[in-house]
Scaffold this motif. Structure first.
Motif, short mmCIF file in Angstrom:
data_model
loop_
_atom_site.label_atom_id
_atom_site.label_comp_id
_atom_site.label_asym_id
_atom_site.label_seq_id
_atom_site.Cartn_x
_atom_site.Cartn_y
_atom_site.Cartn_z
N ASP A 5 0.86 -1.19 0.00
CA ASP A 5 0.00 0.00 0.00
C ASP A 5 0.89 1.23 0.00
OD1 ASP A 5 -2.84 -0.94 0.32
OD2 ASP A 5 -1.97 -1.93 2.06
N TYR A 34 -0.77 -4.21 -5.38
CA TYR A 34 -0.55 -2.91 -4.76
C TYR A 34 -1.85 -2.11 -4.74
CZ TYR A 34 -0.65 -0.64 -9.34
OH TYR A 34 -1.04 -0.17 -10.56
N GLN A 35 -1.86 -1.10 -3.88
CA GLN A 35 -2.97 -0.15 -3.82
C GLN A 35 -2.39 1.24 -3.58
OE1 GLN A 35 -7.19 0.38 -1.42
NE2 GLN A 35 -5.46 -0.44 -0.31
N ILE A 75 -6.69 0.69 5.86
CA ILE A 75 -5.91 -0.38 5.23
C ILE A 75 -5.89 -1.63 6.11
CG2 ILE A 75 -3.54 -1.08 4.66
CD1 ILE A 75 -3.11 1.80 3.66
N VAL A 110 3.64 -1.00 3.83
CA VAL A 110 2.93 0.26 3.64
C VAL A 110 3.98 1.37 3.54
CG1 VAL A 110 1.32 1.94 4.61
CG2 VAL A 110 0.91 -0.52 4.95
#
Length: 245
Positions: A5, A34-35, A75, A110
């Motif tokens: 993330d 992924y984001q 998240i 992250v």
């Protein structure tokens, strides 16, 4: 599979990098997902601000904690294990291959990419597990640094590279810089490939490569040899090179 993330105010910056070359191939092979999270979407400020003036005065603006904390909370919703939360920051530890190998063992990363003058210290103190810098200089934001780290980490994931021996033999992975490479033609404008590479003698080729790697490290990054476990033969070679300087 690894999931990454990225918290950023400029998610569009990542599109070209994530949809090209090794990072795209890694996704196609199912090695990572992924984001991109625009943490401005999480601010409760009516003007959609994510920064404010620093207490005590001073130049620049500071990222406020609320949108970043809320973005990470979103998240993590429904997840049992905590991720490594990496803050891209010029004050962080300098990124290197050892750190890339360490992060490549994680299932969830992250990245927090900041802008403006800096972060509210509570982000650093209560949310972050790692602070990383890609060098002793300052960038406009953390996005470019995060791209560098992501590329370095993802290429180490199993089956991402076409040849599984490629990553372990890279510069810095062995502790030394990588040896020179040659390909066809064997003679290009009078510049010839070393004979040993054409010999078919794999033992001699491997020895040549090791010696070249050591010599290149000695010439370009002598500091890497301080902690490298040299063999007696390698020590002898270094002494000869020192003598012939």
């Amino acid at each position: 599979m690894m999931h990454i993330d990225v918290l950023t105010l400029f998610p569009e910056m990542f599109n070209g990098v994530l949809q090209s070359s090794i990072l795209k191939k890694a996704q196609d092979k199912g090695r990572f997902t992924y984001q991109l999270v625009n943490f401005r979407d999480y601010t409760v400020n009516k003007h959609h601000k994510v920064d404010d003036y620093p207490y005590g005065g001073g130049a620049g603006m500071v990222l406020t904690p609320q949108p970043v904390f809320d973005a990470v909370d979103a998240i993590m919703k429904g997840k049992e294990s905590k991720p490594r939360v990496v803050l891209m920051c010029p004050q962080g530890e300098t990124f290197n291959q050892k750190k890339a190998e360490e992060l490549a063992n994680e299932e969830h990363l992250v990245f927090i990419c900041g802008h403006y003058e800096g972060y509210d210290e509570r982000i650093r103190e209560y949310l972050v597990t790692d602070e990383i810098s890609i060098g002793d200089y300052v960038l406009t934001g953390g996005e470019l640094g995060a791209m560098v780290v992501m590329d370095s980490v993802v290429r180490l994931l199993p089956q991402v590279l076409g040849n599984d021996t490629s990553a372990p033999q890279d510069s810095y992975s062995t502790g030394l810089l990588e040896h020179p490479h040659y390909t066809r033609p064997a003679d290009f404008r009078g510049m010839k490939v070393p004979e040993v590479l054409l010999s078919g003698n794999h033992a001699k080729i491997e020895e040549w490569r090791k010696n070249q790697s050591l010599q290149r490290t000695y010439q370009r990054r002598n500091d890497l040899l301080h902690d490298y476990p040299l063999t007696e033969k390698e020590k002898q070679l270094l002494n000869e090179w020192n003598t012939n300087k």
